[in-house]
Design a protein around this motif. Structure first.
Motif, short mmCIF file in Angstrom:
data_model
loop_
_atom_site.label_atom_id
_atom_site.label_comp_id
_atom_site.label_asym_id
_atom_site.label_seq_id
_atom_site.Cartn_x
_atom_site.Cartn_y
_atom_site.Cartn_z
N THR A 51 0.83 -1.20 0.00
CA THR A 51 0.00 0.00 0.00
C THR A 51 0.87 1.26 0.00
O THR A 51 0.52 2.26 -0.62
CB THR A 51 -0.91 0.01 1.24
OG1 THR A 51 -1.71 -1.17 1.24
CG2 THR A 51 -1.83 1.23 1.25
N ALA A 108 -6.34 7.41 0.72
CA ALA A 108 -6.70 6.96 -0.63
C ALA A 108 -7.11 5.49 -0.58
O ALA A 108 -8.11 5.08 -1.18
CB ALA A 108 -5.52 7.15 -1.58
N ARG A 109 -6.33 4.72 0.16
CA ARG A 109 -6.65 3.30 0.33
C ARG A 109 -8.01 3.13 0.98
O ARG A 109 -8.84 2.33 0.57
CB ARG A 109 -5.56 2.64 1.20
CG ARG A 109 -5.59 1.15 1.29
CD ARG A 109 -5.42 0.72 2.74
NE ARG A 109 -6.70 0.83 3.43
CZ ARG A 109 -6.85 1.29 4.65
NH1 ARG A 109 -5.84 1.71 5.36
NH2 ARG A 109 -8.05 1.34 5.18
N VAL A 111 -10.53 5.23 0.92
CA VAL A 111 -11.60 5.64 -0.01
C VAL A 111 -11.91 4.51 -0.98
O VAL A 111 -13.08 4.18 -1.22
CB VAL A 111 -11.20 6.92 -0.78
CG1 VAL A 111 -12.17 7.18 -1.92
CG2 VAL A 111 -11.16 8.11 0.17
N VAL A 112 -10.86 3.90 -1.51
CA VAL A 112 -11.08 2.82 -2.48
C VAL A 112 -11.75 1.63 -1.80
O VAL A 112 -12.70 1.06 -2.30
CB VAL A 112 -9.74 2.39 -3.12
CG1 VAL A 112 -9.94 1.18 -4.00
CG2 VAL A 112 -9.14 3.56 -3.90
N GLN A 113 -11.27 1.32 -0.61
CA GLN A 113 -11.77 0.15 0.09
C GLN A 113 -13.22 0.33 0.54
O GLN A 113 -13.99 -0.62 0.57
CB GLN A 113 -10.87 -0.12 1.30
CG GLN A 113 -10.97 -1.53 1.83
CD GLN A 113 -9.97 -1.76 2.96
OE1 GLN A 113 -8.87 -1.22 2.93
NE2 GLN A 113 -10.36 -2.56 3.94
N GLN A 115 -15.45 2.55 -0.85
CA GLN A 115 -16.11 3.43 -1.82
C GLN A 115 -17.63 3.29 -1.82
O GLN A 115 -18.33 4.25 -2.10
CB GLN A 115 -15.55 3.21 -3.22
CG GLN A 115 -15.50 1.76 -3.65
CD GLN A 115 -14.79 1.61 -4.99
OE1 GLN A 115 -15.34 1.94 -6.02
NE2 GLN A 115 -13.56 1.14 -4.96
N VAL A 152 -12.52 14.40 -1.29
CA VAL A 152 -12.45 13.59 -2.51
C VAL A 152 -13.82 13.58 -3.18
O VAL A 152 -14.86 13.66 -2.51
CB VAL A 152 -12.04 12.12 -2.27
CG1 VAL A 152 -10.57 12.00 -2.01
CG2 VAL A 152 -12.87 11.49 -1.18
N THR A 329 -6.33 7.73 -6.08
CA THR A 329 -7.00 6.46 -5.89
C THR A 329 -6.79 5.54 -7.08
O THR A 329 -7.05 4.35 -7.01
CB THR A 329 -8.51 6.65 -5.65
OG1 THR A 329 -9.06 7.37 -6.75
CG2 THR A 329 -8.76 7.41 -4.37
N PHE A 332 -4.87 2.53 -6.63
CA PHE A 332 -5.56 1.42 -5.98
C PHE A 332 -6.75 0.95 -6.81
O PHE A 332 -7.66 0.30 -6.29
CB PHE A 332 -6.01 1.82 -4.57
CG PHE A 332 -4.87 2.20 -3.67
CD1 PHE A 332 -3.87 1.28 -3.35
CD2 PHE A 332 -4.78 3.48 -3.13
CE1 PHE A 332 -2.81 1.63 -2.53
CE2 PHE A 332 -3.73 3.83 -2.30
CZ PHE A 332 -2.73 2.91 -2.01
N MET A 334 -9.11 2.80 -8.56
CA MET A 334 -10.36 3.54 -8.63
C MET A 334 -10.13 4.81 -9.45
O MET A 334 -9.37 5.68 -9.07
CB MET A 334 -10.80 3.91 -7.22
CG MET A 334 -12.18 4.51 -7.13
SD MET A 334 -12.55 4.88 -5.40
CE MET A 334 -14.22 5.46 -5.55
#
Length: 456
Positions: A51, A108-109, A111-113, A115, A152, A329, A332, A334
């Motif tokens: 990550t 960022a991680r 947010v992606v995880q 979402q 974001v 993102t 990762f 996104m």
RNA sequence: GUGGUUGUAGCUCAGUUGGUUAGAGCGCCUGAUUGUGGUUCAGGAGGUCGUCGGUUCGAGACCGAUCUUCCACCCCA
């Protein structure tokens, strides 16, 4: 002495006074964050290595603290790899976790995880420690706190405008007048690189340019030459080195330089938008300054770049930084999730406030009143009153031992406790309390009601 | 990661060209003052001189390593 314990280099213990001062900064920042509509999240102190690795450049990778795997981690390393003695390769096998290096990449991680649970645009703030295996210096630690506010899910430049106002609001609330919010734009930097034919050397180019006020024009040019930027390109940069004046006149000059670059023109447009809005809205104590040499932390910024300098005369690196990142993102998986955020360096702000003597005196206040202990009967009588005082909102304490008066009074003195209450047989027999003001030295025998109204 | 710098009592620091038992100020403890702190006076405790090793008859001082501090690079809050 030989066995005296110690803490690792670049880390610190905080005593009660320091914690009080740090909490004051935390809560001031937090108040403003919430006023601006940001919501708190927290993430783990360590993340999976993949990550973090590769997100901050080679230099960043080197400064990430790696966590050794549990168990017999060496048994998994092949003999051939072992003989190679390649630290990087072996690290990947024996270390799968690492301490967080900043708050932006973990965010960022996050947010992606998450979402599907997040309502966008998402405005989050986060105040947690980060770790860097750097060599300590003044204002540079291996464990320090960042206070981040990011948005974001919106490409609106109004966010940048709001973040500038947020910086201003926080530093104003802290009484730190005269900070400079420097702003630049990645698109301007890449536009310039494009114009001078060094698009492929953007990072080298900007890192060199960033040092302008530190090492001077000649050395910057030399560094650019060393990095392989052509002489003719560097000559075309000349107007940049002499750039001066206010926001507007700098913009005018930039327009001339960047006429041939679409990217550059876009960057100028964005800067103008932000500057116009801020001019209209006004700032309380900070000032916004265009600084085309500003190029920190470029590995993911794509638009605005911010950095905050302490008031003039304070020798301290930047006390805040941030920027717009369109693709964060993306790493990762996104797409199309633009973010923009700023960060406050708590530990450096602390040092600046300390140097300028800007902490309010009330920060140090611990308790309002101390009851002197004369013995068990008196202590019980005192605690009944203390219970009432505490309910009324006073921080109240009973000295735990029936120690000598001198010792107890001294204790109150050293802890800067403003009031002391003495209860002995005399007072108990009259249902009274002797209240002593430790600053003026005055004292009088009062009822509980009078005691409360005096303290209020 | 590179180069330099610092370390003596709780704190700030003295300590001569290597030579008895390492000092000062502040702080701390005790007493003058067994129900009154901040002032004053008297007395007292506290250091294997960052750590380990070396040179020397002898090391706080010289040499090496290491840890730590601060500084300049690198980079960064």
């Amino acid at each position: 002495m030989a066995q005296k314990p110690s803490i690792p280099k670049g880390t610190r213990d905080f005593n009660p006074e320091q914690v009080a001062k740090r909490n004051y900064i935390f809560s001031t920042i937090q108040n403003q964050f919430e006023k601006f509509g940001f919501q708190p999240i927290e993430t783990p102190s360590f993340e999976n290595s993949e990550t973090l690795m590769g997100k901050y450049g080679d230099e960043g990778d080197r400064l990430i603290f790696k966590i050794l795997n549990s168990g017999d981690y060496l048994s998994k390393v092949e003999n051939s790899l072992f003989k190679e003695k390649d630290s990087n390769k072996i690290t990947q096998i024996i270390s799968e976790k690492a301490l967080r290096y900043d708050l932006t990449v973990p965010f960022a991680r996050y947010v992606v995880q998450h979402q599907n649970e997040i309502e966008f645009p998402f405005k989050r703030y986060q105040m947690q420690p980060v770790w860097r295996a750097d060599r300590p210096q003044k204002g540079r630690f291996r464990e320090f706190y960042q206070c981040d506010a990011d948005v974001v899910g919106s490409t609106s430049l109004w966010q940048e405008v709001e973040l500038v106002q947020l910086y201003d609001a926080v530093f104003t609330a802290l009484g730190l007048n005269g900070t400079t919010i420097k702003i630049n734009n990645r698109k301007i930097l890449s536009g310039i690189a494009e114009v001078i034919g060094a698009s492929d050397k953007l990072i080298d180019f900007t890192v060199a340019l960033d040092k302008l006020d530190k090492i001077g024009e000649e050395k910057v040019k030399q560094e650019m030459l060393d990095k392989g930027i052509s002489q003719s390109g560097i000559e075309r940069l000349q107007p940049l080195f002499t750039l001066s004046g206010d926001f507007g006149s700098q913009i005018k000059e930039l327009k001339a330089i960047l006429n041939a670059s679409e990217d550059g023109k876009k960057g100028i447009e964005e800067l103008e938008f932000i500057d116009n809005a801020i001019s209209e809205l006004g700032l309380q104590t900070a000032r916004l300054q265009l600084d085309v040499t500003l190029a920190r932390g470029l590995n993911y910024y794509t638009g605005a770049i911010f950095e905050v300098a302490a008031p003039e005369g304070v020798n301290m690196g930047s006390i805040g930084g941030g920027g717009r990142y369109d693709d964060l993102t993306g790493i990762f998986g996104m797409k199309d999730m633009s973010g923009v955020g700023i960060s406050f360096g708590l530990d450096r702000i602390y040092l600046v406030l300390e140097e300028l003597d800007l902490f309010p005196v009330t920060v140090n206040k611990n308790i309002d009143v101390l009851f002197i202990n004369f013995g068990d009967k008196e202590a019980l009588y005192s605690l009944k009153a203390i219970k009432i005082l505490r309910d009324k909102g006073f921080n109240t304490e009973l000295y735990p031992d029936a120690a000598k008066m001198k010792k107890q009074m001294n204790h109150a003195n050293k802890r800067n406790i403003p009031f002391v209450v003495l209860v002995g047989e005399q007072e108990m027999s009259k249902d009274a309390f002797t209240l002593k003001n430790m600053i003026s030295g005055e004292q009088s025998e009062v009822t509980l009601d009078t005691l409360i109204s005096t303290l209020t």
